[in-house]
Design a protein around this motif. Structure first.
Motif, PDB file in Angstrom:
ATOM      1  N   ASP A 161       0.858  -1.176   0.000  1.00  0.00           N
ATOM      2  CA  ASP A 161       0.000   0.000   0.000  1.00  0.00           C
ATOM      3  C   ASP A 161       0.901   1.236   0.000  1.00  0.00           C
ATOM      4  O   ASP A 161       1.279   1.741   1.065  1.00  0.00           O
ATOM      5  N   PRO A 162       1.272   1.724  -1.180  1.00  0.00           N
ATOM      6  CA  PRO A 162       2.187   2.877  -1.249  1.00  0.00           C
ATOM      7  C   PRO A 162       1.596   4.146  -0.643  1.00  0.00           C
ATOM      8  O   PRO A 162       2.348   5.090  -0.362  1.00  0.00           O
ATOM      9  N   LYS A 163       0.290   4.178  -0.419  1.00  0.00           N
ATOM     10  CA  LYS A 163      -0.340   5.361   0.176  1.00  0.00           C
ATOM     11  C   LYS A 163      -0.425   5.279   1.696  1.00  0.00           C
ATOM     12  O   LYS A 163      -0.854   6.237   2.340  1.00  0.00           O
ATOM     13  N   LEU A 164      -0.017   4.157   2.253  1.00  0.00           N
ATOM     14  CA  LEU A 164      -0.101   3.993   3.703  1.00  0.00           C
ATOM     15  C   LEU A 164       0.842   4.954   4.411  1.00  0.00           C
ATOM     16  O   LEU A 164       1.992   5.123   4.009  1.00  0.00           O
ATOM     17  N   THR A 165       0.356   5.574   5.459  1.00  0.00           N
ATOM     18  CA  THR A 165       1.201   6.412   6.308  1.00  0.00           C
ATOM     19  C   THR A 165       1.297   5.769   7.684  1.00  0.00           C
ATOM     20  O   THR A 165       0.399   5.023   8.099  1.00  0.00           O
ATOM     21  N   LEU A 166       2.379   6.050   8.392  1.00  0.00           N
ATOM     22  CA  LEU A 166       2.522   5.507   9.736  1.00  0.00           C
ATOM     23  C   LEU A 166       1.397   6.008  10.630  1.00  0.00           C
ATOM     24  O   LEU A 166       0.866   5.249  11.450  1.00  0.00           O
ATOM     25  N   ASP A 167       1.000   7.255  10.478  1.00  0.00           N
ATOM     26  CA  ASP A 167      -0.073   7.803  11.303  1.00  0.00           C
ATOM     27  C   ASP A 167      -1.364   7.021  11.115  1.00  0.00           C
ATOM     28  O   ASP A 167      -2.066   6.707  12.079  1.00  0.00           O
ATOM     29  N   THR A 168      -1.680   6.703   9.850  1.00  0.00           N
ATOM     30  CA  THR A 168      -2.901   5.945   9.578  1.00  0.00           C
ATOM     31  C   THR A 168      -2.830   4.558  10.185  1.00  0.00           C
ATOM     32  O   THR A 168      -3.767   4.095  10.836  1.00  0.00           O
ATOM     33  N   TRP A 169      -1.715   3.876   9.958  1.00  0.00           N
ATOM     34  CA  TRP A 169      -1.546   2.528  10.497  1.00  0.00           C
ATOM     35  C   TRP A 169      -1.532   2.541  12.022  1.00  0.00           C
ATOM     36  O   TRP A 169      -2.196   1.726  12.666  1.00  0.00           O
ATOM     37  N   ALA A 170      -0.801   3.471  12.602  1.00  0.00           N
ATOM     38  CA  ALA A 170      -0.704   3.532  14.053  1.00  0.00           C
ATOM     39  C   ALA A 170      -2.047   3.847  14.705  1.00  0.00           C
ATOM     40  O   ALA A 170      -2.340   3.377  15.800  1.00  0.00           O
ATOM     41  N   GLY A 171      -2.874   4.614  14.015  1.00  0.00           N
ATOM     42  CA  GLY A 171      -4.185   4.940  14.579  1.00  0.00           C
ATOM     43  C   GLY A 171      -5.012   3.710  14.876  1.00  0.00           C
ATOM     44  O   GLY A 171      -5.844   3.715  15.787  1.00  0.00           O
ATOM     45  N   GLN A 172      -4.787   2.627  14.128  1.00  0.00           N
ATOM     46  CA  GLN A 172      -5.528   1.390  14.330  1.00  0.00           C
ATOM     47  C   GLN A 172      -4.759   0.372  15.164  1.00  0.00           C
ATOM     48  O   GLN A 172      -5.352  -0.529  15.752  1.00  0.00           O
ATOM     49  N   ASN A 173      -3.433   0.492  15.219  1.00  0.00           N
ATOM     50  CA  ASN A 173      -2.625  -0.576  15.787  1.00  0.00           C
ATOM     51  C   ASN A 173      -1.672  -0.158  16.897  1.00  0.00           C
ATOM     52  O   ASN A 173      -1.360  -0.960  17.772  1.00  0.00           O
ATOM     53  N   ALA A 174      -1.167   1.061  16.858  1.00  0.00           N
ATOM     54  CA  ALA A 174      -0.229   1.531  17.878  1.00  0.00           C
ATOM     55  C   ALA A 174      -0.422   3.029  18.088  1.00  0.00           C
ATOM     56  O   ALA A 174       0.460   3.835  17.799  1.00  0.00           O
ATOM     57  N   PRO A 175      -1.569   3.428  18.607  1.00  0.00           N
ATOM     58  CA  PRO A 175      -1.910   4.853  18.688  1.00  0.00           C
ATOM     59  C   PRO A 175      -0.935   5.652  19.537  1.00  0.00           C
ATOM     60  O   PRO A 175      -0.454   5.185  20.564  1.00  0.00           O
ATOM     61  N   ALA A 176      -0.656   6.875  19.096  1.00  0.00           N
ATOM     62  CA  ALA A 176       0.210   7.769  19.857  1.00  0.00           C
ATOM     63  C   ALA A 176      -0.499   8.196  21.140  1.00  0.00           C
ATOM     64  O   ALA A 176      -1.671   8.586  21.113  1.00  0.00           O
ATOM     65  N   PRO A 177       0.172   8.160  22.269  1.00  0.00           N
ATOM     66  CA  PRO A 177      -0.447   8.583  23.529  1.00  0.00           C
ATOM     67  C   PRO A 177      -1.032   9.995  23.453  1.00  0.00           C
ATOM     68  O   PRO A 177      -2.093  10.267  24.020  1.00  0.00           O
ATOM     69  N   SER A 178      -0.358  10.895  22.735  1.00  0.00           N
ATOM     70  CA  SER A 178      -0.856  12.273  22.647  1.00  0.00           C
ATOM     71  C   SER A 178      -2.204  12.350  21.955  1.00  0.00           C
ATOM     72  O   SER A 178      -3.010  13.241  22.237  1.00  0.00           O
ATOM     73  N   ASP A 179      -2.456  11.434  21.021  1.00  0.00           N
ATOM     74  CA  ASP A 179      -3.768  11.401  20.363  1.00  0.00           C
ATOM     75  C   ASP A 179      -4.819  10.788  21.274  1.00  0.00           C
ATOM     76  O   ASP A 179      -5.974  11.236  21.321  1.00  0.00           O
ATOM     77  N   LEU A 180      -4.417   9.785  22.001  1.00  0.00           N
ATOM     78  CA  LEU A 180      -5.374   9.036  22.803  1.00  0.00           C
ATOM     79  C   LEU A 180      -5.925   9.817  23.982  1.00  0.00           C
ATOM     80  O   LEU A 180      -7.107   9.737  24.295  1.00  0.00           O
ATOM     81  N   ILE A 181      -5.070  10.571  24.629  1.00  0.00           N
ATOM     82  CA  ILE A 181      -5.511  11.165  25.888  1.00  0.00           C
ATOM     83  C   ILE A 181      -6.470  12.329  25.714  1.00  0.00           C
ATOM     84  O   ILE A 181      -7.038  12.810  26.701  1.00  0.00           O
ATOM     85  N   VAL A 182      -6.692  12.776  24.488  1.00  0.00           N
ATOM     86  CA  VAL A 182      -7.638  13.869  24.273  1.00  0.00           C
ATOM     87  C   VAL A 182      -8.902  13.397  23.565  1.00  0.00           C
ATOM     88  O   VAL A 182      -9.717  14.219  23.141  1.00  0.00           O
ATOM     89  N   GLN A 183      -9.100  12.099  23.458  1.00  0.00           N
ATOM     90  CA  GLN A 183     -10.266  11.605  22.730  1.00  0.00           C
ATOM     91  C   GLN A 183     -11.543  11.606  23.566  1.00  0.00           C
ATOM     92  O   GLN A 183     -12.630  11.644  23.020  1.00  0.00           O
ATOM     93  N   ASP A 184     -11.411  11.538  24.874  1.00  0.00           N
ATOM     94  CA  ASP A 184     -12.639  11.420  25.677  1.00  0.00           C
ATOM     95  C   ASP A 184     -12.513  12.137  27.020  1.00  0.00           C
ATOM     96  O   ASP A 184     -12.716  11.545  28.070  1.00  0.00           O
ATOM     97  N   PRO A 185     -12.182  13.434  27.019  1.00  0.00           N
ATOM     98  CA  PRO A 185     -12.042  14.153  28.292  1.00  0.00           C
ATOM     99  C   PRO A 185     -13.308  14.897  28.698  1.00  0.00           C
ATOM    100  O   PRO A 185     -13.252  15.896  29.397  1.00  0.00           O
ATOM    101  N   ARG A 186     -14.459  14.407  28.264  1.00  0.00           N
ATOM    102  CA  ARG A 186     -15.707  15.164  28.429  1.00  0.00           C
ATOM    103  C   ARG A 186     -16.409  14.857  29.742  1.00  0.00           C
ATOM    104  O   ARG A 186     -17.621  14.766  29.803  1.00  0.00           O
ATOM    105  N   HIS A 187     -15.641  14.675  30.793  1.00  0.00           N
ATOM    106  CA  HIS A 187     -16.231  14.332  32.076  1.00  0.00           C
ATOM    107  C   HIS A 187     -15.553  15.125  33.185  1.00  0.00           C
ATOM    108  O   HIS A 187     -14.341  15.329  33.156  1.00  0.00           O
ATOM    109  N   PRO A 188     -16.305  15.576  34.163  1.00  0.00           N
ATOM    110  CA  PRO A 188     -15.659  16.207  35.316  1.00  0.00           C
ATOM    111  C   PRO A 188     -14.902  15.152  36.116  1.00  0.00           C
ATOM    112  O   PRO A 188     -15.229  13.968  36.065  1.00  0.00           O
ATOM    113  N   GLY A 189     -13.888  15.564  36.825  1.00  0.00           N
ATOM    114  CA  GLY A 189     -13.113  14.612  37.611  1.00  0.00           C
ATOM    115  C   GLY A 189     -12.187  15.310  38.565  1.00  0.00           C
ATOM    116  O   GLY A 189     -12.507  16.398  39.067  1.00  0.00           O
ATOM    117  N   THR A 190     -11.012  14.734  38.784  1.00  0.00           N
ATOM    118  CA  THR A 190     -10.059  15.299  39.729  1.00  0.00           C
ATOM    119  C   THR A 190      -8.645  15.282  39.154  1.00  0.00           C
ATOM    120  O   THR A 190      -8.307  14.442  38.327  1.00  0.00           O
TER     121      THR A 190
END
Length: 353
Positions: A161-190
Protein backbone atom coordinates in the motif's frame (compact mmCIF):
# COMPACT_ATOMS: atom_id res chain seq x y z
CA UNK A 1 -6.25 -5.16 9.17
CA UNK A 2 -7.69 -3.99 11.88
CA UNK A 3 -8.02 -5.41 14.18
CA UNK A 4 -5.51 -5.95 16.92
CA UNK A 5 -6.04 -6.67 20.59
CA UNK A 6 -5.86 -2.91 20.95
CA UNK A 7 -9.07 -2.62 18.96
CA UNK A 8 -10.53 -5.62 20.74
CA UNK A 9 -9.92 -4.14 24.16
CA UNK A 10 -11.32 -0.85 22.97
CA UNK A 11 -14.52 -2.40 21.70
CA UNK A 12 -14.92 -4.40 24.90
CA UNK A 13 -16.04 -1.22 26.61
CA UNK A 14 -18.38 1.57 25.69
CA UNK A 15 -17.39 4.04 22.99
CA UNK A 16 -16.44 6.70 25.49
CA UNK A 17 -14.53 4.23 27.62
CA UNK A 18 -12.70 2.98 24.56
CA UNK A 19 -11.15 6.31 23.78
CA UNK A 20 -10.18 6.90 27.37
CA UNK A 21 -8.92 3.37 27.78
CA UNK A 22 -6.18 3.65 25.23
CA UNK A 23 -5.26 7.03 26.47
CA UNK A 24 -5.20 5.71 29.97
CA UNK A 25 -1.79 6.00 31.50
CA UNK A 26 -0.75 3.66 34.33
CA UNK A 27 -0.43 4.86 37.87
CA UNK A 28 -3.22 4.62 40.40
CA UNK A 29 -4.21 7.63 42.47
CA UNK A 30 -1.98 8.20 45.46
CA UNK A 31 -1.77 10.76 48.26
CA UNK A 32 -1.31 14.33 47.07
CA UNK A 33 -3.15 17.58 46.56
CA UNK A 34 -6.44 16.89 44.83
CA UNK A 35 -8.45 19.49 42.92
CA UNK A 36 -11.87 19.01 41.35
CA UNK A 37 -12.09 19.77 37.63
CA UNK A 38 -15.12 20.53 35.49
CA UNK A 39 -15.51 18.86 32.10
CA UNK A 40 -14.00 21.93 30.41
CA UNK A 41 -11.13 22.06 32.86
CA UNK A 42 -10.42 18.35 32.44
CA UNK A 43 -10.37 18.75 28.66
CA UNK A 44 -7.97 21.70 28.91
CA UNK A 45 -5.68 19.88 31.33
CA UNK A 46 -5.46 16.78 29.18
CA UNK A 47 -4.92 18.89 26.06
CA UNK A 48 -1.89 20.43 27.78
CA UNK A 49 -0.54 16.97 28.65
CA UNK A 50 -1.09 15.88 25.05
CA UNK A 51 0.91 18.83 23.72
CA UNK A 52 3.88 18.00 25.96
CA UNK A 53 3.58 14.31 25.14
CA UNK A 54 3.57 14.97 21.39
CA UNK A 55 7.04 16.52 21.67
CA UNK A 56 8.32 13.46 23.55
CA UNK A 57 6.93 11.22 20.78
CA UNK A 58 8.94 12.83 17.96
CA UNK A 59 11.85 10.33 18.09
CA UNK A 60 9.48 7.43 18.79
CA UNK A 61 7.27 5.81 21.39
CA UNK A 62 6.27 2.41 22.72
CA UNK A 63 3.92 0.95 25.25
CA UNK A 64 2.35 -2.04 26.86
CA UNK A 65 -1.26 -2.80 27.75
CA UNK A 66 -2.38 -5.60 30.04
CA UNK A 67 -6.02 -6.41 30.64
CA UNK A 68 -8.38 -8.74 32.43
CA UNK A 69 -11.87 -8.97 30.98
CA UNK A 70 -15.04 -11.02 30.91
CA UNK A 71 -14.76 -13.88 28.44
CA UNK A 72 -18.06 -12.93 26.80
CA UNK A 73 -16.40 -9.66 25.85
CA UNK A 74 -13.72 -11.59 23.98
CA UNK A 75 -16.33 -13.50 22.01
CA UNK A 76 -17.92 -10.23 20.94
CA UNK A 77 -14.84 -8.23 20.09
CA UNK A 78 -12.65 -10.81 18.40
CA UNK A 79 -15.09 -10.93 15.50
CA UNK A 80 -13.35 -7.70 14.45
CA UNK A 81 -10.11 -9.61 13.90
CA UNK A 82 -10.96 -10.41 10.27
CA UNK A 83 -7.41 -11.33 9.31
CA UNK A 84 -7.07 -13.70 12.24
CA UNK A 85 -9.95 -16.20 12.19
CA UNK A 86 -8.01 -18.53 14.49
CA UNK A 87 -8.81 -16.06 17.28
CA UNK A 88 -12.56 -16.20 16.67
CA UNK A 89 -13.25 -18.61 19.49
CA UNK A 90 -16.37 -18.34 21.58
CA UNK A 91 -15.91 -18.75 25.30
CA UNK A 92 -18.50 -19.12 27.97
CA UNK A 93 -17.86 -17.62 31.39
CA UNK A 94 -15.08 -16.42 33.66
CA UNK A 95 -12.26 -13.93 33.20
CA UNK A 96 -9.54 -13.86 30.59
CA UNK A 97 -6.29 -11.96 30.24
CA UNK A 98 -4.75 -10.21 27.30
CA UNK A 99 -1.78 -8.02 26.54
CA UNK A 100 -0.35 -5.98 23.71
CA UNK A 101 3.03 -4.41 23.15
CA UNK A 102 3.48 -1.74 20.50
CA UNK A 103 6.13 0.57 19.13
CA UNK A 104 6.38 3.35 16.59
CA UNK A 105 9.48 4.65 14.82
CA UNK A 106 8.40 7.88 13.11
CA UNK A 107 11.93 8.58 11.89
CA UNK A 108 11.85 5.49 9.65
CA UNK A 109 8.06 5.33 9.24
CA UNK A 110 7.64 1.94 10.92
CA UNK A 111 5.38 0.52 13.59
CA UNK A 112 4.76 -2.85 15.23
CA UNK A 113 2.45 -4.59 17.67
CA UNK A 114 2.17 -8.01 19.30
CA UNK A 115 -1.04 -8.97 21.07
CA UNK A 116 -2.00 -12.08 23.00
CA UNK A 117 -5.31 -13.37 24.34
CA UNK A 118 -4.57 -16.11 26.85
CA UNK A 119 -5.62 -19.50 25.57
CA UNK A 120 -6.71 -18.18 22.20
CA UNK A 121 -3.76 -16.97 20.22
CA UNK A 122 -1.21 -14.41 19.18
CA UNK A 123 -1.38 -11.79 16.47
CA UNK A 124 1.50 -9.65 15.23
CA UNK A 125 1.63 -6.83 12.74
CA UNK A 126 3.99 -4.31 11.18
CA UNK A 127 3.30 -1.14 9.21
CA UNK A 128 5.70 0.68 6.89
CA UNK A 129 4.78 4.10 5.59
CA UNK A 130 4.80 4.30 1.80
CA UNK A 131 5.09 0.52 1.43
CA UNK A 132 2.35 -1.45 3.20
CA UNK A 133 1.73 -3.73 6.15
CA UNK A 134 2.58 -7.21 7.37
CA UNK A 135 -0.19 -9.27 8.98
CA UNK A 136 0.43 -12.41 11.02
CA UNK A 137 -0.85 -15.68 9.55
CA UNK A 138 -3.00 -17.10 12.34
CA UNK A 139 -5.40 -19.17 10.22
CA UNK A 140 -4.37 -22.83 9.68
CA UNK A 141 -5.84 -22.62 6.17
CA UNK A 142 -3.45 -19.76 5.37
CA UNK A 143 -0.49 -21.77 6.64
CA UNK A 144 -1.57 -24.73 4.51
CA UNK A 145 -1.93 -22.49 1.46
CA UNK A 146 1.53 -21.00 2.02
CA UNK A 147 3.02 -24.50 2.26
CA UNK A 148 1.30 -25.51 -0.96
CA UNK A 149 2.75 -22.42 -2.63
CA UNK A 150 6.25 -23.54 -1.63
CA UNK A 151 6.63 -21.11 1.30
CA UNK A 152 6.40 -23.34 4.40
CA UNK A 153 8.27 -20.82 6.58
CA UNK A 154 5.80 -17.99 5.85
CA UNK A 155 4.43 -16.41 9.01
CA UNK A 156 3.25 -13.07 7.62
CA UNK A 157 1.37 -11.85 4.59
CA UNK A 158 2.49 -8.55 3.07
CA UNK A 159 -0.16 -6.21 1.71
CA UNK A 160 1.45 -3.47 -0.42
CA UNK A 161 0.00 0.00 0.00
CA UNK A 162 2.19 2.88 -1.25
CA UNK A 163 -0.34 5.36 0.18
CA UNK A 164 -0.10 3.99 3.70
CA UNK A 165 1.20 6.41 6.31
CA UNK A 166 2.52 5.51 9.74
CA UNK A 167 -0.07 7.80 11.30
CA UNK A 168 -2.90 5.95 9.58
CA UNK A 169 -1.55 2.53 10.50
CA UNK A 170 -0.70 3.53 14.05
CA UNK A 171 -4.18 4.94 14.58
CA UNK A 172 -5.53 1.39 14.33
CA UNK A 173 -2.63 -0.58 15.79
CA UNK A 174 -0.23 1.53 17.88
CA UNK A 175 -1.91 4.85 18.69
CA UNK A 176 0.21 7.77 19.86
CA UNK A 177 -0.45 8.58 23.53
CA UNK A 178 -0.86 12.27 22.65
CA UNK A 179 -3.77 11.40 20.36
CA UNK A 180 -5.37 9.04 22.80
CA UNK A 181 -5.51 11.17 25.89
CA UNK A 182 -7.64 13.87 24.27
CA UNK A 183 -10.27 11.60 22.73
CA UNK A 184 -12.64 11.42 25.68
CA UNK A 185 -12.04 14.15 28.29
CA UNK A 186 -15.71 15.16 28.43
CA UNK A 187 -16.23 14.33 32.08
CA UNK A 188 -15.66 16.21 35.32
CA UNK A 189 -13.11 14.61 37.61
CA UNK A 190 -10.06 15.30 39.73
CA UNK A 191 -6.40 16.21 39.36
CA UNK A 192 -4.06 14.94 42.05
CA UNK A 193 -0.59 16.51 42.12
CA UNK A 194 2.11 14.57 44.00
CA UNK A 195 5.23 15.76 45.79
CA UNK A 196 7.48 14.75 42.88
CA UNK A 197 5.48 16.92 40.46
CA UNK A 198 3.68 14.04 38.75
CA UNK A 199 -0.10 14.17 38.44
CA UNK A 200 -3.09 11.88 38.02
CA UNK A 201 -6.25 12.85 36.15
CA UNK A 202 -9.28 10.73 37.01
CA UNK A 203 -12.89 10.70 35.92
CA UNK A 204 -15.81 8.28 35.83
CA UNK A 205 -17.99 7.46 32.84
CA UNK A 206 -21.25 5.50 32.92
CA UNK A 207 -19.29 2.24 32.98
CA UNK A 208 -15.72 2.83 34.14
CA UNK A 209 -13.26 4.82 36.17
CA UNK A 210 -10.35 6.09 34.08
CA UNK A 211 -7.07 7.45 35.41
CA UNK A 212 -4.42 9.21 33.31
CA UNK A 213 -0.97 9.84 34.70
CA UNK A 214 1.69 12.36 33.70
CA UNK A 215 5.24 12.66 34.95
CA UNK A 216 6.75 15.82 36.43
CA UNK A 217 7.43 17.11 32.93
CA UNK A 218 3.79 16.78 31.93
CA UNK A 219 4.31 13.73 29.66
CA UNK A 220 1.73 10.94 29.72
CA UNK A 221 3.28 7.95 31.48
CA UNK A 222 0.54 5.39 32.05
CA UNK A 223 -2.84 4.75 33.56
CA UNK A 224 -5.70 2.45 34.37
CA UNK A 225 -9.26 1.67 33.38
CA UNK A 226 -11.49 -0.10 35.89
CA UNK A 227 -14.96 -1.41 35.11
CA UNK A 228 -17.08 -4.53 35.76
CA UNK A 229 -16.30 -5.82 32.25
CA UNK A 230 -12.63 -4.97 31.84
CA UNK A 231 -9.64 -3.78 33.85
CA UNK A 232 -6.67 -2.37 31.95
CA UNK A 233 -3.24 -1.02 32.81
CA UNK A 234 -1.15 1.08 30.42
CA UNK A 235 2.52 2.05 30.33
CA UNK A 236 4.14 4.39 27.82
CA UNK A 237 7.80 4.97 26.94
CA UNK A 238 9.41 7.52 24.66
CA UNK A 239 12.54 7.72 22.54
CA UNK A 240 13.95 5.98 19.48
CA UNK A 241 12.55 2.48 18.96
CA UNK A 242 13.93 0.20 16.29
CA UNK A 243 11.25 -1.82 14.50
CA UNK A 244 12.73 -4.89 12.81
CA UNK A 245 10.62 -6.25 9.95
CA UNK A 246 10.16 -10.00 9.32
CA UNK A 247 12.81 -11.63 7.07
CA UNK A 248 11.74 -12.27 3.49
CA UNK A 249 11.76 -16.04 4.12
CA UNK A 250 8.84 -15.56 6.53
CA UNK A 251 6.73 -13.42 4.21
CA UNK A 252 4.21 -14.31 1.52
CA UNK A 253 2.67 -11.64 -0.68
CA UNK A 254 -1.05 -10.99 -0.53
CA UNK A 255 -1.36 -11.85 -4.24
CA UNK A 256 0.36 -15.21 -3.79
CA UNK A 257 -1.61 -16.07 -0.66
CA UNK A 258 -4.91 -15.18 -2.34
CA UNK A 259 -4.01 -17.39 -5.29
CA UNK A 260 -2.91 -20.31 -3.08
CA UNK A 261 -6.06 -20.12 -0.97
CA UNK A 262 -8.18 -20.23 -4.12
CA UNK A 263 -6.40 -23.29 -5.51
CA UNK A 264 -6.53 -25.04 -2.15
CA UNK A 265 -10.31 -25.40 -2.61
CA UNK A 266 -10.15 -25.71 -6.40
CA UNK A 267 -12.12 -28.96 -6.78
CA UNK A 268 -15.09 -27.82 -4.71
CA UNK A 269 -15.04 -24.41 -6.42
CA UNK A 270 -15.18 -25.92 -9.92
CA UNK A 271 -18.09 -28.14 -8.86
CA UNK A 272 -19.90 -25.12 -7.45
CA UNK A 273 -19.35 -23.10 -10.61
CA UNK A 274 -20.78 -25.96 -12.67
CA UNK A 275 -23.87 -25.97 -10.49
CA UNK A 276 -24.22 -22.21 -10.71
CA UNK A 277 -24.06 -22.41 -14.51
CA UNK A 278 -26.87 -24.97 -14.72
CA UNK A 279 -29.03 -22.92 -12.39
CA UNK A 280 -28.51 -19.66 -14.27
CA UNK A 281 -28.98 -21.22 -17.71
CA UNK A 282 -32.32 -22.77 -16.72
CA UNK A 283 -33.42 -19.51 -15.10
CA UNK A 284 -32.68 -17.57 -18.27
CA UNK A 285 -34.50 -20.16 -20.40
CA UNK A 286 -37.77 -19.29 -18.62
CA UNK A 287 -39.15 -22.81 -18.96
CA UNK A 288 -38.21 -23.21 -22.62
CA UNK A 289 -35.66 -25.63 -24.00
CA UNK A 290 -32.10 -24.85 -23.06
CA UNK A 291 -29.73 -24.20 -25.97
CA UNK A 292 -26.02 -24.76 -26.38
CA UNK A 293 -25.66 -21.05 -27.15
CA UNK A 294 -27.36 -20.25 -23.84
CA UNK A 295 -25.07 -22.58 -21.93
CA UNK A 296 -22.02 -20.93 -23.52
CA UNK A 297 -23.24 -17.38 -22.95
CA UNK A 298 -24.24 -17.77 -19.31
CA UNK A 299 -21.43 -20.17 -18.58
CA UNK A 300 -18.94 -17.46 -19.42
CA UNK A 301 -20.85 -14.98 -17.30
CA UNK A 302 -20.69 -17.27 -14.28
CA UNK A 303 -17.01 -18.14 -14.75
CA UNK A 304 -16.02 -14.50 -15.20
CA UNK A 305 -17.95 -13.47 -12.10
CA UNK A 306 -16.49 -16.26 -10.02
CA UNK A 307 -12.89 -15.51 -11.01
CA UNK A 308 -13.46 -11.86 -10.25
CA UNK A 309 -14.87 -12.70 -6.82
CA UNK A 310 -11.79 -14.70 -5.81
CA UNK A 311 -9.39 -12.25 -7.47
CA UNK A 312 -7.74 -15.13 -9.36
CA UNK A 313 -8.26 -16.32 -12.94
CA UNK A 314 -8.60 -19.94 -11.88
CA UNK A 315 -11.55 -21.44 -13.75
CA UNK A 316 -11.42 -21.60 -17.56
CA UNK A 317 -14.29 -22.19 -19.95
CA UNK A 318 -14.24 -23.65 -23.49
CA UNK A 319 -16.91 -24.60 -25.97
CA UNK A 320 -17.89 -28.24 -26.28
CA UNK A 321 -20.53 -29.93 -28.36
CA UNK A 322 -23.85 -28.97 -26.79
CA UNK A 323 -22.33 -26.62 -24.23
CA UNK A 324 -19.07 -25.89 -22.41
CA UNK A 325 -16.25 -27.49 -20.50
CA UNK A 326 -15.07 -25.68 -17.40
CA UNK A 327 -11.96 -26.62 -15.51
CA UNK A 328 -8.91 -25.60 -13.50
CA UNK A 329 -5.37 -26.84 -12.95
CA UNK A 330 -3.51 -26.29 -9.69
CA UNK A 331 -0.15 -24.71 -10.63
CA UNK A 332 1.40 -25.88 -7.37
CA UNK A 333 0.35 -29.54 -7.33
CA UNK A 334 -0.63 -30.23 -10.92
CA UNK A 335 -4.06 -31.52 -9.85
CA UNK A 336 -6.97 -30.87 -12.23
CA UNK A 337 -10.74 -30.62 -11.95
CA UNK A 338 -13.27 -30.24 -14.78
CA UNK A 339 -16.97 -30.46 -15.62
CA UNK A 340 -18.90 -30.49 -18.87
CA UNK A 341 -22.19 -28.58 -18.90
CA UNK A 342 -24.59 -29.35 -21.77
CA UNK A 343 -28.08 -28.44 -22.89
CA UNK A 344 -30.58 -31.26 -22.55
CA UNK A 345 -34.19 -30.38 -23.22
CA UNK A 346 -35.38 -27.88 -20.63
CA UNK A 347 -32.37 -28.51 -18.44
CA UNK A 348 -28.66 -27.82 -18.32
CA UNK A 349 -26.79 -30.89 -17.11
CA UNK A 350 -23.34 -30.92 -15.53
CA UNK A 351 -21.13 -33.96 -15.26
CA UNK A 352 -17.60 -34.42 -14.06
CA UNK A 353 -15.15 -34.63 -16.96
Amino acid sequence: MEKTLFRALLLATTASLAAGALAAPAAALADGTTTSLSSAEMAAALKAVAATTAIAEIPGYAGEVTATFNSFSTTAVTTTLLHHPALLKATDTGRQTGSVRFAADPVHGRGSFRSVIAGEGVTIGFGVGGKGEYVYLADPAEHAAARMAGLPAARYVFQPDPKLTLDTWAGQNAPAPSDLIVQDPRHPGTRTVHDDGSADYAYTTDSATITYSADAGGVASGGTVASPAIDETFLFQYGAHSVTLPPSTQVISRVTLTKALAYRTMASSVARVAGDITALVEEKAHGRNVTAAGVRKWGRVVVTGFNRSIEVTMVTVRNRAGGVRIGAKNPYTGATSAYVVKARGKHAVARKA
